[in-house]
Design an enzyme around this catalytic site. Structure first.
Site, mmCIF file in Angstrom:
data_model
loop_
_atom_site.group_PDB
_atom_site.id
_atom_site.type_symbol
_atom_site.label_atom_id
_atom_site.label_comp_id
_atom_site.label_asym_id
_atom_site.label_seq_id
_atom_site.Cartn_x
_atom_site.Cartn_y
_atom_site.Cartn_z
ATOM 1 C CE1 TYR A 209 -38.165 -46.521 -32.943
ATOM 2 C CE2 TYR A 209 -39.449 -47.714 -31.313
ATOM 3 C CZ TYR A 209 -38.935 -46.527 -31.794
ATOM 4 O OH TYR A 209 -39.192 -45.354 -31.133
ATOM 5 N NE ARG A 361 -49.069 -42.656 -22.014
ATOM 6 C CZ ARG A 361 -50.075 -42.290 -22.806
ATOM 7 N NH1 ARG A 361 -50.355 -41.006 -22.982
ATOM 8 N NH2 ARG A 361 -50.812 -43.198 -23.417
ATOM 9 C CB CYS A 390 -44.234 -37.977 -20.905
ATOM 10 S SG CYS A 390 -45.638 -38.844 -21.626
ATOM 11 C CB CYS A 407 -44.147 -36.153 -15.589
ATOM 12 S SG CYS A 407 -45.859 -36.592 -15.141
ATOM 13 C CB ALA A 439 -49.662 -22.581 -12.411
ATOM 14 C CE LYS A 476 -58.813 -33.573 -26.056
ATOM 15 N NZ LYS A 476 -58.528 -32.276 -26.636
#
Length: 691
Positions: A209, A361, A390, A407, A439, A476
């Site tokens: 920035y 986070r 996110c 999230c 889920a 992962k």
């Protein structure tokens, strides 16, 4: 384990923070166009204060309304109208003993040019007509399209330089008058913060920035007193600091969030920007100017993965940056360092890497992260898996909908008050949830909180569903934390999870449920129209990732370059195979979030993997595949194995049976529509809330 150091008080200047836990800034589009905090934003941060965080730094706060923004609904302290609304937010944070620090920001070459000069025109109308913003956001895709075509105003930057990898599509070198005006805007915003009772301010001089742009020789190529030498590049932030200290008082706490290494070497461009040695010199100069703490960070939008890490990165990998700064200055050092556990946080404090542990986070994922650690129950923490839902959801939602980010593991984000008081209308009715992936578990937990009595049926011997495949890819493994933590939460709520129990129409009829949530995931697509697709030399990506089929030192064709295809390619490369990826689209993993693509490609490229884009699979035989490119040219690729990674189709055959039997049933997650963990949990949450 006790966390004595993490939960001991410490001062930043004259401000005493009750513990060493800092919620660092992450913009989530929770404000309004006029820059005032919404009730939703205040609820969001109040929940984190209630959860034990010592210091809260909300998302970016603009200092003027004329230049570009990074979010149309970010906070603002650009005028006196913002003082009283900010005071209310301060009071709500203070109620729980936390301190509030506002991060002052200007995007420079990384803003939306469509917002230049528009906010002062829109704000009075938006104040009068509350529904106007929803209409305006429908037009943003058109505006963003014009930006891409460079049909837009130019954004301020220290100098004409290359465009950022993400952000403004036209920039101009700021005139000296613009530099001075922006300097005064930063100072005036800090003064307003102090008037509102804000405990401290932070200058956002990181992640590419404007303040960072002035410090970097890559983006500051000015030839006047604000560019060139180290002293000149420091001049802009020096004048802002001097102004804030003069007008707010030397004892008003001032923090600088600082990129101490731009990490261009990580993307093969070591000649660009500045490295840690310069970052340390900047930190030392900031201390000499009277700054009260350094919030150490790294990188910029060009090197995105080295400040907002994907799941593959190891926790604490950049802690050495904070330690180098701490050894060079005598003011407190705050750092995030990809901290993922209280044990890691306490260790980094004890070993002198930093004075405060920061994270955004962790607290998005679990607002009570700190309280759970302080009370001796770190095992109850819902861990952030670094899935980047996110940031992706924020970019998608903030730009085109004006709605907050999400999230993947915490459906209460942005609806904290509503979540806490969700209707308890279940009356103990039984609901069968089929599938114990993210889920299914999300649906079960939500239903239990609503007063239903969910029972989860899982055909496999362990929970996880599709996550068991996703977490088997290289680096992962943290993805599996999601279902581990959900299982623990579900069991703590008393939810019954029946493993090794395939769901059938007969079984569900016997259970006589009020409703059924079908979260049975998806199955790999294997197009039967392609000749040879069922050959013995054809397998699916999950078979490779789960180790059900192992092949070494061979030639392999991977069909499909989505994230699963890339992960499969990584695993095949590691086993010594020569891989060719065949992709029908013209881009690699075109629908995937770019950070994951960049991350995977950084490990794939050294192996020399060939990507055939705009190429479709025509047929398979025992010697390889026949493919056709977009020009209609056909060619053969001789390979030993063909791996299909062509996506998944919903596995919801039970849905029709149940509905025909008159049983109320809804599909969620991949059983409804394929997607990420975040897509699955959001789908399941809304399905459970709709019952």
């Amino acid at each position: 384990m006790s966390y004595d150091m993490m939960f001991s008080p410490m001062k930043i200047g004259k401000m005493e923070v009750k513990n060493r836990v800092v919620m660092t800034a992450a913009e989530f589009s929770l404000g309004q166009i006029n820059g005032e905090p919404t009730e939703r934003m205040m609820n969001y941060y109040e929940e984190r204060a209630k959860g034990g965080v010592g210091l809260i730094i909300p998302g970016i706060c603009r200092v003027n309304d004329m230049a570009a923004t990074s979010s149309f609904t970010q906070l603002s302290m650009s005028s006196d109208r913002h003082i009283e609304p900010m005071r209310e937010m301060v009071n709500r944070i203070h109620k729980y003993g936390a301190k509030l620090c506002i991060q002052l920001h200007h995007p420079g070459r990384q803003g939306y040019t469509s917002s230049i000069n528009s906010l002062p025109l829109i704000t009075p109308i938006a104040d009068r007509f509350p529904n106007l913003p929803s209409v305006l956001f429908k037009a943003t895709p058109v505006l963003l399209g014009l930006e891409q075509k460079k049909i837009c105003m130019s954004q301020q930057a220290p100098s004409k330089c290359e465009l950022s990898a993400h952000g403004a599509t036209r920039i101009h070198a700021m005139s000296k008058r613009e530099v001075h005006k922006l300097r005064d805007d930063f100072i005036a915003a800090a003064v307003r913060c102090k008037k509102a009772g804000v405990d401290a301010v932070e200058l956002h001089s990181t992640h590419g920035y404007i303040l960072h742009q002035f410090l970097s020789p890559n983006t500051n190529q000015r030839t006047d007193e604000y560019g060139g030498s180290f002293d000149n590049r420091m001049r802009f932030i020096t004048e802002i600091i001097d102004g804030i200290k003069t007008q707010c008082g030397r004892d008003y706490p001032l923090i600088v969030r600082l990129t101490v290494d731009e990490f261009y070497d990580k993307i093969g461009k070591p000649e660009k920007g500045y490295h840690l040695e310069t970052g340390i010199e900047i930190a030392k100069r900031l201390e000499a100017l009277g700054v009260d703490a350094i919030n150490v960070s790294s990188a910029c939008y060009d090197t995105y993965n080295y400040w907002l890490e994907p799941t593959s990165f190891e926790p604490g990998w950049r802690a050495y940056l904070a330690k180098a700064v701490k050894e060079a200055v005598n003011i407190p050092v705050i750092a995030a360092n990809f901290i993922r556990s209280p044990e890691q946080a306490e260790k980094q404090l004890e070993e002198g890497y930093q004075d405060f542990v920061g994270s955004a986070r962790n607290f998005i994922c679990d607002p009570y992260w700190a309280k759970k650690a302080e009370e001796g129950h770190p095992e109850k923490i819902r861990r952030c898996i670094g899935c980047l839902h996110c940031i992706k959801s924020f970019i998608d939602n903030a730009a085109t909908k004006g709605t907050p980010g999400e999230c993947a593991l915490n459906p209460s984000v942005g609806i904290e008050k509503e979540y806490a008081s969700m209707p308890k209308t279940g009356r103990g009715f039984k609901v069968v949830v089929v599938g114990a992936g993210p889920a299914g578990l999300t649906a079960a937990i939500t239903l239990k909180r609503r007063g239903f009595e969910p029972v989860v049926l899982e055909k496999e011997s362990a929970v996880g569903g599709q996550v068991n495949i996703a977490s088997s890819g290289p680096f992962k493994d943290k993805l599996h934390w999601s279902v581990e933590d959900m299982q623990r939460e579900a069991e703590a709520l008393g939810i019954e999870i029946k493993l090794n129990t395939p769901a059938t129409l007969e079984l569900i009829k016997e259970m006589n449920p009020y409703a059924v949530v079908l979260a049975t995931g998806g199955t790999p697509i294997r197009p039967q129209s392609i000749e040879g697709i069922n050959g013995e030399n054809v397998v699916t990506a999950p078979e490779i990732l789960l180790g059900k089929r192992e092949i070494k030192n061979s030639r392999v064709a991977v069909i499909g370059s989505g994230l699963t295809g890339l992960e499969t390619t990584e695993k095949l490369n590691e086993l010594g195979n020569t891989v060719t990826v065949v992709e029908m689209a013209n881009a690699i993993a075109g629908n995937a979030w770019f950070q994951f693509v960049d991350d995977s490609l950084s490990r794939i490229e050294p192996y020399g993997t060939e990507f055939l884009l705009g190429t479709k699979l025509l047929s398979v035989d025992e010697k390889g595949v026949l493919v056709e490119d977009k020009k209609g040219s056909k060619s053969r690729i001789n390979v030993d194995l063909v791996v299909l990674s062509m996506g998944v189709r919903p596995e919801n055959s039970l849905l029709k049976e149940l509905r025909e039997a008159g049983i109320n049933c809804v599909a969620a997650g991949d059983a409804d529509r394929g997607g990420t963990i975040g897509n699955a949990t959001q789908s399941a949450f809304h399905a459970a809330m709709a019952l």
